[in-house]
Design a protein around this motif. Structure first.
Motif, PDB file in Angstrom:
ATOM      1  N   ASP A  22       0.822  -1.210   0.000  1.00  0.00           N
ATOM      2  CA  ASP A  22       0.000   0.000   0.000  1.00  0.00           C
ATOM      3  C   ASP A  22       0.857   1.262   0.000  1.00  0.00           C
ATOM      4  N   LYS A  23       2.149   1.131   0.371  1.00  0.00           N
ATOM      5  CA  LYS A  23       3.057   2.281   0.365  1.00  0.00           C
ATOM      6  C   LYS A  23       3.742   2.472  -0.987  1.00  0.00           C
ATOM      7  N   CYS A  24       3.548   1.513  -1.888  1.00  0.00           N
ATOM      8  CA  CYS A  24       4.181   1.588  -3.209  1.00  0.00           C
ATOM      9  C   CYS A  24       3.216   2.181  -4.233  1.00  0.00           C
ATOM     10  N   LYS A  25       3.798   2.891  -5.175  1.00  0.00           N
ATOM     11  CA  LYS A  25       3.004   3.491  -6.249  1.00  0.00           C
ATOM     12  C   LYS A  25       3.749   3.333  -7.567  1.00  0.00           C
ATOM     13  N   THR A  26       3.006   3.339  -8.657  1.00  0.00           N
ATOM     14  CA  THR A  26       3.632   3.363  -9.976  1.00  0.00           C
ATOM     15  C   THR A  26       3.310   4.686 -10.657  1.00  0.00           C
ATOM     16  N   LEU A  27       4.193   5.071 -11.554  1.00  0.00           N
ATOM     17  CA  LEU A  27       4.005   6.317 -12.292  1.00  0.00           C
ATOM     18  C   LEU A  27       4.241   6.020 -13.764  1.00  0.00           C
ATOM     19  N   GLN A  35      -0.302   8.832 -17.353  1.00  0.00           N
ATOM     20  CA  GLN A  35      -1.369   7.922 -17.773  1.00  0.00           C
ATOM     21  C   GLN A  35      -1.762   7.023 -16.605  1.00  0.00           C
ATOM     22  N   PRO A  36      -3.051   6.725 -16.465  1.00  0.00           N
ATOM     23  CA  PRO A  36      -3.469   5.805 -15.405  1.00  0.00           C
ATOM     24  C   PRO A  36      -3.054   4.373 -15.747  1.00  0.00           C
ATOM     25  N   GLY A  37      -3.063   3.513 -14.733  1.00  0.00           N
ATOM     26  CA  GLY A  37      -2.718   2.108 -14.978  1.00  0.00           C
ATOM     27  C   GLY A  37      -1.991   1.510 -13.814  1.00  0.00           C
ATOM     28  N   ASP A  38      -2.616   0.570 -13.133  1.00  0.00           N
ATOM     29  CA  ASP A  38      -1.987  -0.096 -11.997  1.00  0.00           C
ATOM     30  C   ASP A  38      -1.006  -1.151 -12.497  1.00  0.00           C
ATOM     31  N   ILE A  47       0.106  -2.958  -7.452  1.00  0.00           N
ATOM     32  CA  ILE A  47       0.595  -1.638  -7.030  1.00  0.00           C
ATOM     33  C   ILE A  47      -0.210  -0.597  -7.789  1.00  0.00           C
ATOM     34  N   THR A  48      -0.894   0.265  -7.036  1.00  0.00           N
ATOM     35  CA  THR A  48      -1.771   1.259  -7.665  1.00  0.00           C
ATOM     36  C   THR A  48      -0.957   2.392  -8.277  1.00  0.00           C
ATOM     37  N   ALA A  49      -1.533   3.029  -9.269  1.00  0.00           N
ATOM     38  CA  ALA A  49      -0.856   4.128  -9.965  1.00  0.00           C
ATOM     39  C   ALA A  49      -1.087   5.449  -9.246  1.00  0.00           C
TER      40      ALA A  49
END
Length: 487
Positions: A22-27, A35-38, A47-49
């Motif tokens: 939950d502390k990780c994110k993608t970009l 752009q969106p996209g997990d 990992i959510t965007a």
């Protein structure tokens, strides 16, 4: 399509992911647009965007596609001002206040140099803010030489870090690092080749190493200080052959004065106190038509006149300052020769006795010496007689203005020449010495003072206490004088 993932995305199936996804994110950035996209790791973990409005911290600064330099600079400026103001509200001594600024306030900015795009104007504004805040809290006179604030204390300044020089030096060192590494590292080489003003380093331009290595900022500042017509008089005074420059700046090196007092004596040395003469001839105030002293009404009211030449202050303020310096010498001689036992009384509360005597020494304070023939000057400030070795010391104290130091020392020696001969004859002494103890009104120490202290067998460090006493009393005299009604 190219995906830029700012967190580690290769995970082994055997790793227990207790650190929390939950502390990780993608970009995801495509052609400069988010752009969106997990990012799916397995059937259960994703990992959510990041959202376009989200920010993350890198190197301590919030960013997304890039760094918001303006926002970060505003934040850093606000925090820097808060810290400078907080430090100025403390009861720190002059040296420790500057040290607190160097170690607590300025590092807030230092960390950003090379990462955040500061302009020369930005840095100059920060330095101006620093001086303004110090002035607001009476720690710096607004007309003092700007150079003195960042000159080292042993050279006559106050030792504040030069933010502009620090900014340039740090950027230059980072650029040098990248160019050095580019010889062995392809990634550093690629960064250096392609950085066309994308970063504050602007690595496409070669660093000006020659310029930064050949110019010593301290030397340049001292030269700029000396070139000033008014402020430059003090450093030129310190260069006189009969002046001990290191000792004269010792009060700054020790730094145990309050910042307000330290700033005030520096203003006196810089000769920018708001006297009538200063207003009429320096700042050209049209309302200042008369520059005569508000006390004696005869001489021009310059800062030198106030500190040591006004006849109406001779019997009061100047005498008090003279006696404070004399108290130090008398007390130390009395303690050294075991004529008194109290070691706890500070010099400013010490009252010298007219006569102190034991089996080995006799000490007179402000007492006339009786002679067979008339001697005009027969009342030295302190007379010390060594009964065992048959040696007498005629000690006279003076606190003149700096330009009169050498003249005053010569006058003291000549003044008591006749008394010296009479004492040698009448008291049957083997040796009689005339010992002038002379320190200037602004704490400038002549070389002769060391000789005098050695002659009466006092520690050479005694001059530090004499210097402080002279400075404190000079500041008191000037403050008191400037509060008088000009009419």
């Amino acid at each position: 399509m190219k995906h830029l993932i700012d967190t580690t995305t290769e995970f082994s199936k055997d790793i227990n992911m207790e650190f929390g996804l939950d502390k990780c994110k993608t970009l995801h950035i495509i052609r400069g647009k988010i752009q969106p996209g997990d990012y799916t790791i397995n059937t259960t973990d994703t990992i959510t965007a990041m959202e376009p409005t989200d920010l993350y911290k890198y190197l301590g600064y919030k960013q997304l596609k890039g760094i918001d330099h303006t926002a970060i600079k505003n934040t850093l400026n606000t925090e820097y001002k808060r810290r400078v103001t907080a430090i100025c509200k403390t009861q720190l001594t002059g040296k420790h206040l500057i040290k607190a600024l160097n170690t607590y306030a300025i590092p807030i900015l230092t960390y950003s140099f090379g990462i955040i795009k500061w302009s020369k104007t930005d840095i100059q504004q920060i330095e101006r803010t620093t001086r303004t805040t110090l002035t607001k809290h009476n720690n710096l006179h607004p007309k003092s030489a700007i150079e003195r604030l960042t000159i080292k204390r042993q050279n006559g300044g106050r030792g504040l870090i030069d933010i502009n020089h620090l900014w340039q030096k740090q950027i230059n060192r980072l650029k040098t690092f990248f160019y050095t590494k580019s010889h062995t590292s392809n990634i550093h080489k690629a960064v250096a080749v392609n950085d066309h003003n994308y970063t504050p380093l602007n690595l496409h331009e070669q660093p000006d190493t020659q310029h930064n290595d050949t110019i010593d900022p301290q030397t340049q500042k001292i030269e700029d200080w000396k070139k000033k017509v008014l402020h430059g008089r003090h450093p030129h005074d310190l260069e006189q052959p009969h002046i001990d420059t290191i000792a004269s700046n010792k009060f700054l090196k020790i730094g145990n004065l309050f910042p307000e007092t330290e700033g005030f004596i520096i203003a006196i040395q810089d000769q920018i106190i708001n006297t009538k003469n200063y207003r009429k001839y320096i700042i050209k105030d049209p309302t200042a038509t008369n520059d005569k002293c508000r006390k004696c009404h005869t001489q021009p009211e310059t800062i030198q006149h106030i500190t040591g030449a006004c006849t109406t202050l001779t019997q009061t303020d100047y005498t008090h300052r003279h006696n404070q310096v004399a108290n130090i010498i008398h007390q130390k001689l009395a303690l050294k020769h075991k004529l008194i036992q109290d070691t706890n009384t500070p010099y400013y509360n010490y009252t010298p006795q007219t006569v102190l005597e034991n089996t080995t020494h006799k000490l007179y304070y402000d007492r006339a010496i009786l002679t067979d023939r008339t001697i005009h000057y027969n009342r030295p400030d302190i007379t010390l007689q060594d009964k065992i070795n048959k040696i007498t010391y005629l000690i006279d104290i003076a606190v003149p203005n700096t330009h009169n130091l050498q003249k005053t020392i010569g006058e003291k020696i000549t003044k008591y020449a006749d008394l010296k001969e009479e004492v040698t004859r009448i008291w049957r002494q083997d040796k009689v010495y005339v010992v002038p103890i002379v320190v200037s009104t602004t704490g400038v120490i002549p070389n002769h003072l060391h000789h005098s202290l050695k002659l009466i067998d006092l520690k050479d460090s005694t001059y530090i206490q004499l210097q402080k006493a002279a400075i404190l009393n000079t500041c008191r005299i000037v403050r008191k004088f400037m509060q008088l009604d000009e009419n």
